[in-house]
Enzyme design. Sequence first.
Site, PDB file in Angstrom:
ATOM      1  N   LYS A 241       0.855  -1.060   0.026  1.00  0.00           N
ATOM      2  CA  LYS A 241       0.061   0.038   0.092  1.00  0.00           C
ATOM      3  C   LYS A 241       1.023   1.428  -0.069  1.00  0.00           C
ATOM      4  O   LYS A 241       1.657   1.521   1.160  1.00  0.00           O
ATOM      5  CB  LYS A 241      -0.937   0.188   1.226  1.00  0.00           C
ATOM      6  CG  LYS A 241      -1.587   1.321   1.474  1.00  0.00           C
ATOM      7  CD  LYS A 241      -2.574   1.296   2.600  1.00  0.00           C
ATOM      8  CE  LYS A 241      -3.228   2.560   2.785  1.00  0.00           C
ATOM      9  NZ  LYS A 241      -4.122   2.453   3.881  1.00  0.00           N
ATOM     10  N   ASP A 246      -2.548  10.070   3.851  1.00  0.00           N
ATOM     11  CA  ASP A 246      -4.168   9.666   4.071  1.00  0.00           C
ATOM     12  C   ASP A 246      -4.750  10.633   4.957  1.00  0.00           C
ATOM     13  O   ASP A 246      -4.899  10.468   6.208  1.00  0.00           O
ATOM     14  CB  ASP A 246      -4.206   8.264   4.452  1.00  0.00           C
ATOM     15  CG  ASP A 246      -5.411   7.787   4.718  1.00  0.00           C
ATOM     16  OD1 ASP A 246      -6.598   8.516   4.185  1.00  0.00           O
ATOM     17  OD2 ASP A 246      -5.896   6.750   5.480  1.00  0.00           O
ATOM     18  N   LYS A 253     -10.289  12.682   8.450  1.00  0.00           N
ATOM     19  CA  LYS A 253      -9.819  12.099   9.722  1.00  0.00           C
ATOM     20  C   LYS A 253      -9.841  13.255  10.798  1.00  0.00           C
ATOM     21  O   LYS A 253      -9.258  14.237  10.549  1.00  0.00           O
ATOM     22  CB  LYS A 253      -8.253  11.714   9.769  1.00  0.00           C
ATOM     23  CG  LYS A 253      -8.274  10.414   8.897  1.00  0.00           C
ATOM     24  CD  LYS A 253      -6.651   9.572   9.098  1.00  0.00           C
ATOM     25  CE  LYS A 253      -6.855   8.350   8.349  1.00  0.00           C
ATOM     26  NZ  LYS A 253      -7.557   7.364   8.889  1.00  0.00           N
ATOM     27  N   GLU A 324      -9.425   3.851   1.789  1.00  0.00           N
ATOM     28  CA  GLU A 324      -9.021   3.834   0.342  1.00  0.00           C
ATOM     29  C   GLU A 324      -8.037   2.829   0.058  1.00  0.00           C
ATOM     30  O   GLU A 324      -7.763   2.656  -1.058  1.00  0.00           O
ATOM     31  CB  GLU A 324      -8.314   5.290   0.250  1.00  0.00           C
ATOM     32  CG  GLU A 324      -6.897   5.604   0.735  1.00  0.00           C
ATOM     33  CD  GLU A 324      -6.801   5.385   2.366  1.00  0.00           C
ATOM     34  OE1 GLU A 324      -7.780   5.397   3.214  1.00  0.00           O
ATOM     35  OE2 GLU A 324      -5.620   5.022   2.886  1.00  0.00           O
ATOM     36  N   ARG A 326      -7.972  -0.323   0.777  1.00  0.00           N
ATOM     37  CA  ARG A 326      -8.420  -1.600   0.074  1.00  0.00           C
ATOM     38  C   ARG A 326      -8.691  -1.610  -1.522  1.00  0.00           C
ATOM     39  O   ARG A 326      -8.624  -2.118  -2.160  1.00  0.00           O
ATOM     40  CB  ARG A 326      -9.405  -1.850   1.049  1.00  0.00           C
ATOM     41  CG  ARG A 326     -10.541  -1.153   0.740  1.00  0.00           C
ATOM     42  CD  ARG A 326     -11.689  -1.378   2.093  1.00  0.00           C
ATOM     43  NE  ARG A 326     -11.340  -1.229   3.367  1.00  0.00           N
ATOM     44  CZ  ARG A 326     -11.693  -1.346   4.508  1.00  0.00           C
ATOM     45  NH1 ARG A 326     -12.927  -1.886   4.530  1.00  0.00           N
ATOM     46  NH2 ARG A 326     -11.191  -1.117   5.897  1.00  0.00           N
TER      47      ARG A 326
HETATM   48  N1  BES Z   1      -4.336   4.337   6.951  1.00  0.00           N
HETATM   49  C1  BES Z   1      -5.598   3.879   7.795  1.00  0.00           C
HETATM   50  C2  BES Z   1      -5.493   2.677   8.783  1.00  0.00           C
HETATM   51  C3  BES Z   1      -4.578   3.302   9.810  1.00  0.00           C
HETATM   52  C4  BES Z   1      -4.846   3.777  11.121  1.00  0.00           C
HETATM   53  C5  BES Z   1      -2.945   2.857   9.749  1.00  0.00           C
HETATM   54  C6  BES Z   1      -4.038   3.969  12.142  1.00  0.00           C
HETATM   55  C7  BES Z   1      -2.055   3.442  10.674  1.00  0.00           C
HETATM   56  C8  BES Z   1      -2.777   3.713  11.914  1.00  0.00           C
HETATM   57  C9  BES Z   1      -6.670   3.424   6.842  1.00  0.00           C
HETATM   58  O1  BES Z   1      -6.704   4.070   5.604  1.00  0.00           O
HETATM   59  C10 BES Z   1      -8.100   3.825   7.522  1.00  0.00           C
HETATM   60  O2  BES Z   1      -8.376   4.907   7.534  1.00  0.00           O
HETATM   61  N2  BES Z   1      -8.896   3.113   7.881  1.00  0.00           N
HETATM   62  C11 BES Z   1      -9.957   3.000   8.379  1.00  0.00           C
HETATM   63  C12 BES Z   1     -11.072   2.219   7.976  1.00  0.00           C
HETATM   64  C13 BES Z   1     -12.537   2.582   8.107  1.00  0.00           C
HETATM   65  C14 BES Z   1     -12.689   4.040   7.612  1.00  0.00           C
HETATM   66  C15 BES Z   1     -13.246   1.389   7.287  1.00  0.00           C
HETATM   67  C16 BES Z   1      -9.852   2.555   9.926  1.00  0.00           C
HETATM   68  O3  BES Z   1      -9.052   1.702  10.383  1.00  0.00           O
HETATM   69  O4  BES Z   1     -10.506   3.542  10.791  1.00  0.00           O
HETATM   70 ZN    ZN Z   2      -5.065   4.513   4.509  1.00  0.00          ZN
HETATM   71 ZN    ZN Z   3      -7.931   5.719   5.286  1.00  0.00          ZN
END
Ligand code: BES
Ligand code: ZN
Ligand code: ZN
Length: 476
Positions: A241, A246, A253, A324, A326
């Site tokens: 990835k 992000d 976020k 995003e 996935r």
């Molecule tokens: N990049 C994040 C996941 C992440 C979170 C990595 C904390 C490292 C530390 C990913 O893209 C994300 O935002 N995931 C969300 C998914 C949800 C919106 C379905 C998550 O895990 O909250």
């Molecule tokens: Zn991410």
């Molecule tokens: Zn994300």
Amino acid sequence: MKFNINPGNHSTEGLRVIPFLENDLKEIQKEKLGEFPIDESLFSAKKDSSYAYSAAGELRLLIGLEKKPDYLDIENAFRRILSKNQHLIKEHLVLDFPKNFPDEYLEAALTGLLLGNYHLDFFKKERKKEFSSLEIDLILPNPIETKLIDRARKIATAKIEAFKLVDLPPNKITPDSLSDWAENLGNKLNIKVQVFDRERAKTENLEAFLAVGRGSSKEPRFIILEYRHPEAKKHIGLVGKGVTFDTGGLNVKTQSMHEMKSDMGGAAAVLAAAQLIADLQLPIHLTTIVPAVENAIDKDAYLPSEVIGSHAGLSIEVIDTDAEGRLILADALSYLVKNYKTDHLIDFATLTGSAIGTFGYECAALFSNNETLSKQLQEAGMEVGEKSWPLPIWESYAREMDSEIADIKNYHGKPMAGAITAAKFLQAFTHDHPSWAHLDIAGVSFRDSEFAKTKSGTAYGVGLLMKFIENQIEHQ
Ligand code: BES
Ligand code: ZN
Ligand code: ZN
């Protein structure tokens, strides 16, 4: 840094470092300290312990490695030498290893020593001292192959690249700079590199990948590296990835957004691993894909509820623009399966906060449709201190991702089983590859450590992939 193996009359100016295994405390005392043994109440070789003193006209640093240290414990103990004892070190360093110090410990020790030269202060007016001309005398009572030193250098170089890719900020590490990095590597190590820009990605139907990149002024890059070896018997496919930042997209976020410069930790792992495999010239075919995008926000950004296409031909309902990773992985996995015939397909991704909720910062969440592959990855990781633990991918979880309007949705909208449902989403794009594994490295690729005040890159995945591939070669 220059290593001298068993130099005749080694200089005792500077620092002499003596590692101790707890079980051999007495013998090592006798072997190395002669008439100046250190009382056990001051130093007993416990994990993470050290003792510095001067004797017989030299400065000595004893470091404790406990009874059965794991790879990472040794690496960290030796990384401390340069990163924490700068004031003790001049141009000379003696590493005085005891008798019967195992080869794999030695590899970890030398790798760790070299990693000690890495610092995060890239943009400071005054940077920490780099020990580039440091002379290191290695005292090795047992004969070793000089190959071992060369190998440690290559491992450390690859890990430092992975650290940098994660630690540098998103105005330096962009999709474009990642593709430059890959092209540079290709020129150095004879790896074929292809980079798709937006236009080319369109003709390749990488629609999910392009949707994520729409909100950023930085062009997305779909990066493909092909390393080929004439004696290869197996072909491994890797995907990492590469979200260079992000923001969450329109589902922006609201917490710790600054840490999302690390959302290309999967890319860093597979790129640095590709570098290392090629540098070691391992007899394997390796195809590595990094979909690199920035998940940003502007008038063109993709919208929650949009239905987008994908390389695999499945339509996707975007429930949440923050899910995003996935989407870009779906296209990369599908592209790899459709265009290359690989024995194993492995992806690394900082995919979900849920993986951190489950395992903390200790181990990666491991998913696979193939028990042998899962075990092999787990074991390879254990050998180098990169832990992972399996979670199930039962079919019942896939139902959570059913969409009313499209073939699949990118988020089930519930505060449960986040890492598992994300893995099920990915699996839908693997075209039933019989040996696929996904490592959710959200917790382990960027974390707190003794080496920095902020979270920093760990190079998780580089050692694991090296070991996994070496084990594959051994058993082919
Ligand atoms: N990049 C994040 C996941 C992440 C979170 C990595 C904390 C490292 C530390 C990913 O893209 C994300 O935002 N995931 C969300 C998914 C949800 C919106 C379905 C998550 O895990 O909250
Ligand atoms: Zn991410
Ligand atoms: Zn994300």
